[in-house]
Write a protein that holds these residues in place. Structure first.
Motif, PDB file in Angstrom:
ATOM      1  N   PHE A   1       0.858  -1.177   0.000  1.00 15.28           N
ATOM      2  CA  PHE A   1       0.000   0.000   0.000  1.00 15.28           C
ATOM      3  C   PHE A   1       0.899   1.234   0.000  1.00 15.28           C
ATOM      4  O   PHE A   1       1.971   1.245   0.608  1.00 15.28           O
ATOM      5  CB  PHE A   1      -0.905  -0.005   1.236  1.00 15.28           C
ATOM      6  N   VAL A   2       0.447   2.272  -0.687  1.00 21.56           N
ATOM      7  CA  VAL A   2       1.181   3.534  -0.703  1.00 21.56           C
ATOM      8  C   VAL A   2       0.402   4.548   0.120  1.00 21.56           C
ATOM      9  O   VAL A   2      -0.834   4.600   0.054  1.00 21.56           O
ATOM     10  CB  VAL A   2       1.408   4.049  -2.147  1.00 21.56           C
ATOM     11  N   LEU A   3       1.119   5.328   0.925  1.00 23.90           N
ATOM     12  CA  LEU A   3       0.498   6.325   1.787  1.00 23.90           C
ATOM     13  C   LEU A   3       1.151   7.673   1.565  1.00 23.90           C
ATOM     14  O   LEU A   3       2.281   7.777   1.084  1.00 23.90           O
ATOM     15  CB  LEU A   3       0.629   5.950   3.269  1.00 23.90           C
ATOM     16  N   ARG A   4       0.414   8.724   1.951  1.00 22.54           N
ATOM     17  CA  ARG A   4       0.950  10.087   1.990  1.00 22.54           C
ATOM     18  C   ARG A   4       0.686  10.667   3.367  1.00 22.54           C
ATOM     19  O   ARG A   4      -0.286  10.296   4.041  1.00 22.54           O
ATOM     20  CB  ARG A   4       0.266  10.985   0.947  1.00 22.54           C
ATOM     21  N   THR A   5       1.529  11.611   3.766  1.00 24.80           N
ATOM     22  CA  THR A   5       1.370  12.279   5.040  1.00 24.80           C
ATOM     23  C   THR A   5       1.153  13.769   4.831  1.00 24.80           C
ATOM     24  O   THR A   5       1.613  14.337   3.838  1.00 24.80           O
ATOM     25  CB  THR A   5       2.601  12.047   5.940  1.00 24.80           C
ATOM     26  N   GLU A   6       0.449  14.376   5.770  1.00 18.56           N
ATOM     27  CA  GLU A   6       0.194  15.816   5.711  1.00 18.56           C
ATOM     28  C   GLU A   6       1.383  16.632   6.190  1.00 18.56           C
ATOM     29  O   GLU A   6       1.531  17.798   5.838  1.00 18.56           O
ATOM     30  CB  GLU A   6      -1.027  16.171   6.571  1.00 18.56           C
ATOM     31  N   GLU A   7       2.218  16.040   7.010  1.00 14.41           N
ATOM     32  CA  GLU A   7       3.337  16.767   7.588  1.00 14.41           C
ATOM     33  C   GLU A   7       4.526  15.836   7.713  1.00 14.41           C
ATOM     34  O   GLU A   7       4.394  14.609   7.624  1.00 14.41           O
ATOM     35  CB  GLU A   7       2.964  17.330   8.958  1.00 14.41           C
ATOM     36  N   ALA A   8       5.704  16.417   7.901  1.00 10.09           N
ATOM     37  CA  ALA A   8       6.904  15.608   8.037  1.00 10.09           C
ATOM     38  C   ALA A   8       6.849  14.778   9.319  1.00 10.09           C
ATOM     39  O   ALA A   8       6.468  15.277  10.385  1.00 10.09           O
ATOM     40  CB  ALA A   8       8.133  16.506   8.052  1.00 10.09           C
ATOM     41  N   VAL A   9       7.198  13.510   9.207  1.00 11.28           N
ATOM     42  CA  VAL A   9       7.286  12.631  10.371  1.00 11.28           C
ATOM     43  C   VAL A   9       8.609  11.872  10.284  1.00 11.28           C
ATOM     44  O   VAL A   9       9.034  11.461   9.203  1.00 11.28           O
ATOM     45  CB  VAL A   9       6.100  11.646  10.452  1.00 11.28           C
ATOM     46  N   VAL A  10       9.267  11.704  11.433  1.00  9.40           N
ATOM     47  CA  VAL A  10      10.589  11.091  11.484  1.00  9.40           C
ATOM     48  C   VAL A  10      10.468   9.651  11.983  1.00  9.40           C
ATOM     49  O   VAL A  10       9.917   9.398  13.057  1.00  9.40           O
ATOM     50  CB  VAL A  10      11.526  11.891  12.396  1.00  9.40           C
ATOM     51  N   TRP A  11      10.943   8.707  11.190  1.00  6.34           N
ATOM     52  CA  TRP A  11      10.937   7.292  11.539  1.00  6.34           C
ATOM     53  C   TRP A  11       9.567   6.869  12.077  1.00  6.34           C
ATOM     54  O   TRP A  11       9.455   6.340  13.188  1.00  6.34           O
ATOM     55  CB  TRP A  11      12.029   6.988  12.559  1.00  6.34           C
TER      56      TRP A  11
END
Length: 407
Positions: free
Chosen positions: A348-358
């Motif tokens: 599955f491919v996902l996108r995030t609204e903001e930067a997240v680390v690890w």
């Protein structure tokens, strides 16, 4: 008078996903396979992109597009250009208009490979006048690489994601000085902005982060853009060209007209891991279901959907109710986003609204943890992050939605 005829598989869209699907289907003797493309030439977005990096290192977009067209035609698929799909006359009957007039094409399976588009200035609600010199990346690439139009002399690029650097490449080909890359994010939305620029053969340019375009200036021709920083400070950059990049939206109009269920996150057709929509016989694939992934990824999905279509033509059953797959903030969307019983899942491919680390991706259903996966890097908006699908067999078909969250 609308002419009526039938085919076995109708593919709408001749970009990488549609052409790859048509080539594989025709080669597998799936019957008559026809591809419709509203543009004058097939190949999709890559034919506008003269930089390298498509498939093998150094392959340019036009050459990559040409190879896809050749493969589809060589396998026996019919590729018809200048033909627009305008609506539906039934579950698997598509109305079209083209050089030879009006047609109604009925198929045993329809594959929607309609791609995506960038949101233009108007959709982004940027105020100001309506001067010449305002582009999206796609409009710029066509103007530079196909129509050889004069662009301007000084440009501002709005966005700092991979496609923004493709805009830099097109501007450089046109001899335009780039004043700055402007993004409201805290940093460029690529792993290494300088490396991305180097791969496309463009010199580094100033990057202004935490800024939005508050107004376009000029009458007749753009004279500048007014920027607003997060603390309220404003400044004006003099330029005669502005390019709005990224912020892609699936081209879902045809799906919507056909009553195909859309996913509220991706805003494209909701599909399961076999690219089946909720409408029997209708498949969807490529950037039309997740805007956007690189062209080779879309082409790979085209190959995979061909297998699903082949099984459907062989009288495989169509799943009934599917369990929806949803995400929690800061995740933005996930695709595929339907979990059909008995359907093996790849990834599955996902996108995030903001930067997240690890981030730790956690998959749950009705409070029961099905899987977790650590992503060992910084994930930025407009970058794909991939989730293994080996947990799909543990989903309760009669349970509630499956959720992906950041633990």
């Amino acid at each position: 008078m609308r002419r009526q005829r039938g085919v076995d598989v109708l593919v709408v869209g001749a970009g990488p996903a549609g052409l790859a699907a048509a080539a594989r289907l025709a080669a597998s003797r799936a019957g008559t396979v026809e591809v419709l493309e509203r543009e004058a030439r097939a190949g999709g977005v890559p034919r506008h992109c003269h930089h390298g990096g498509f498939g093998r290192w150094g392959v340019t977009g036009p050459r990559y597009a040409e190879s896809l067209v050749e493969a589809a035609l060589g396998a026996g698929a019919a590729v018809r250009t200048g033909v627009s799909a305008t609506g539906w006359a039934g579950p698997l009957s598509v109305d079209t208009t083209g050089p030879h007039g009006l047609e109604r094409i009925t198929a045993r399976a329809v594959v929607l490979a309609t791609g995506a588009r960038e949101r233009p200035r108007a959709a982004r609600l940027v105020p100001g006048t309506r001067p010449a010199g305002v582009f999206t990346t796609g409009e710029l690439q066509q103007a530079v690489n196909i129509y050889r139009q004069e662009i301007g002399t000084r440009a501002v690029v709005v966005g700092a994601e991979p496609v923004s650097y493709a805009a830099l490449s097109a501007l450089r080909r046109a001899g335009v000085e780039v004043v700055a890359l402007v993004t409201e994010e805290a940093r460029a939305q690529v792993g290494r902005g300088r490396a991305a620029a180097a791969r496309l053969g463009v010199p580094p340019v100033p990057l202004l982060t935490g800024a939005v375009v508050a107004e376009l200036l000029g009458r007749g021709r753009l004279s500048g853009v007014r920027l607003r920083r997060g603390d309220g400070r404003e400044t004006v950059l003099a330029c005669d060209t502005v390019v709005f990049t990224g912020d892609f939206v699936p081209d879902h109009e045809l799906a919507r007209r056909g009553g195909v269920l859309l996913d509220p996150g991706t805003r494209g057709p909701a599909v399961d891991a076999s690219f089946r929509t909720a409408s029997p016989g209708v498949f969807a694939v490529g950037s039309g279901i997740h805007a956007v992934e690189p062209a080779p990824v879309a082409a790979g999905e085209g190959v995979r959907v061909a297998g699903s279509v082949g099984r459907h033509l062989g009288d495989a059953g169509w799943p009934g109710d599917a369990v929806p797959l949803v995400v929690d903030a800061p995740l933005r969307w996930v695709a595929p986003n339907r979990l059909a019983p008995g359907t093996p899942a790849g990834r599955f491919v996902l996108r995030t609204e903001e930067a997240v680390v690890w981030p730790l991706l956690v998959v749950t259903q009705d409070g029961r943890r099905l899987y977790q996966q650590r992503v060992r890097r910084r994930v930025l908006p407009n970058q794909g992050v991939y989730l293994s699908g080996g947990w799909a067999g543990r989903v309760d078909a009669g349970g509630g939605p499956v959720r992906v969250s950041v633990g």
